[in-house]
Structures are given as structure tokens and as C-alpha cells.
Motif scaffolding. Sequence first.
Motif, mmCIF file in Angstrom:
data_model
loop_
_atom_site.group_PDB
_atom_site.id
_atom_site.type_symbol
_atom_site.label_atom_id
_atom_site.label_comp_id
_atom_site.label_asym_id
_atom_site.label_seq_id
_atom_site.Cartn_x
_atom_site.Cartn_y
_atom_site.Cartn_z
ATOM 1 N N CYS A 28 10.879 -11.432 -2.050
ATOM 2 C CA CYS A 28 9.848 -11.169 -3.065
ATOM 3 C C CYS A 28 10.041 -12.133 -4.238
ATOM 4 O O CYS A 28 11.164 -12.334 -4.710
ATOM 5 N N GLY A 30 9.412 -11.687 -7.195
ATOM 6 C CA GLY A 30 9.865 -11.006 -8.407
ATOM 7 C C GLY A 30 11.282 -10.487 -8.332
ATOM 8 O O GLY A 30 12.022 -10.547 -9.315
ATOM 9 N N CYS A 31 11.689 -9.943 -7.136
ATOM 10 C CA CYS A 31 12.984 -9.255 -7.069
ATOM 11 C C CYS A 31 13.827 -9.654 -5.858
ATOM 12 O O CYS A 31 14.886 -9.056 -5.630
ATOM 13 N N CYS A 39 6.621 -7.747 -3.531
ATOM 14 C CA CYS A 39 6.781 -6.374 -3.016
ATOM 15 C C CYS A 39 5.898 -5.409 -3.811
ATOM 16 O O CYS A 39 5.406 -5.737 -4.902
ATOM 17 N N CYS A 42 6.974 -4.739 -7.470
ATOM 18 C CA CYS A 42 6.669 -5.836 -8.397
ATOM 19 C C CYS A 42 5.162 -5.962 -8.595
ATOM 20 O O CYS A 42 4.690 -6.218 -9.712
HETATM 21 ZN ZN LIG Z 1 9.770 -7.307 -5.765
#
Ligand SMILES: [Zn+2]
Length: 238
Positions: A28, A30-31, A39, A42
Motif C-alpha cells: 500500500c 500509504g502503509c 488499502c 488508507c
Molecule cells: Zn494502507
Amino acid sequence: METADLGLCDALRALFVSIGDMLLPRGCAGCDKPDEVLCASCARLFVHVYPKVLPGDAGRCYGCSWYCGAVRHAILNWKDHGDGECDRVFALLLTDLVLKVLDRQESHVRSRALVLVPAPSSASSMHRRGRWQMLPLARLMARGLKRHGVSAVMEPVLRLEGVQGKSVQTSGASSRAKRIEGHVHVSADLSDADSLFIVVDDIVTTGATMGQCLSALRDSGARDVIGLALACTPNRAE
Ligand SMILES: [Zn+2]
């Protein structure tokens, strides 16, 4: 760099990303959760309509999210590290923001023609990143809005000329405004257009760039102009 060259760059980038996907699983943006472009956790950070007051009398814009944490990570991965797979996801999130902002306005607004204007990148930024990153997003947004029955076209009429360096490294609204003042140009006469112009950008921090973009469009004849972004920072008083 010409638009056609940027289109070729996008195609080559997509090809390399596809080859990379076959070799390495992605995480992902973001994370880093495995096998996701962005995901669900996010993505939920980007479903808001946050108002941001712009400097001077430029008005306000709206962001999908606050620029921090996983949002910041995802946008920087996409923007500065060539994560082009996020184009489609971010375009969907921005399309949702357009629909939400239109629904907050007068009821007839959805029947108006929209012109999506990608916020300009400087020549040095395009050279560094290999593309004008807002261009494919605005193009995908226009297509997405049409699927929602909204008349929308993408018109890359803004240019940022004669500006050097990375904009995010210049802090403070007044210094940012001075840095780009007079450097945002409109490559079309918009005085006959009765459309709603929507400038789309990735990050709005001081609001100086967005403010200059909206002002430049108004100076070229656009009567109705708003700004939208993937993320913005809160105004200090908020
Ligand atoms: Zn994420």
C-alpha cells in the motif's frame, strides 16, 4: 516538455511498473500493507471535504484529506517515487470530492459543464519526475465524471514558467506567493466560457500556488473557479 512526450513517458512508466509488479509484490502506498495499491484503511483517510481558506482574496479550496501520516506517505510515494499505479485510485478519490462539492452547491450545478484544469508543474519538477503528475489524474477524473452523467473535459491551460526549485521547500505563504507570483500563465482566453473551472492539485499547504492558479484563471475571463486537492493542511486558526 510537450504533452505528447508526457503521454509517452506515462506509457513507458506504466510498462515498467507492470514489469516490476510481475517481479516484486507491491505494498500500500500509504502503509506498505502487501498487495494493495491503497488499502481500505488508507483510502478512508481520503473521503473528506476539508475546506482550506486561500491567501488574500483567492477564495477557498477543498481537500480529500489532511496532509499528514499515511496520506502524506501515499502522496509522496506517488509523486516523488514514481508510484503511477496510484493515478487511478487518486483520480477516483478526487472525482468523489468533485461530486460532493457540487452537491453542496446549488442544485443546478451538476448540469453545468466542468473544465478540469491540472495545477501546473514547473519545468524542473517535470524533468525530475519525468511527467506532469496532475495531467493523468485530471484526464481520468474527466472520464469518471462523465460516467456519473456530469459533462467534464480536461483542459491543461495553466503553465508555471520561470520558477526554480522545489515548491514544498519554500515555507510560508508570503514567500511561496512571491516565488510564483507572475509565473502562472493561462494559455487560453476563457472569457466566452460559462463553465465551472476546477483546478486540481495534489497538495495544498500555504495555498499560495492554488490561489495564484485561481486568480490567473479569473484574470483570463473564467467567471466560476474552485480548487480541489488530494490533501491540504489545516488553516492555522482551525
Ligand atoms: Zn494502507
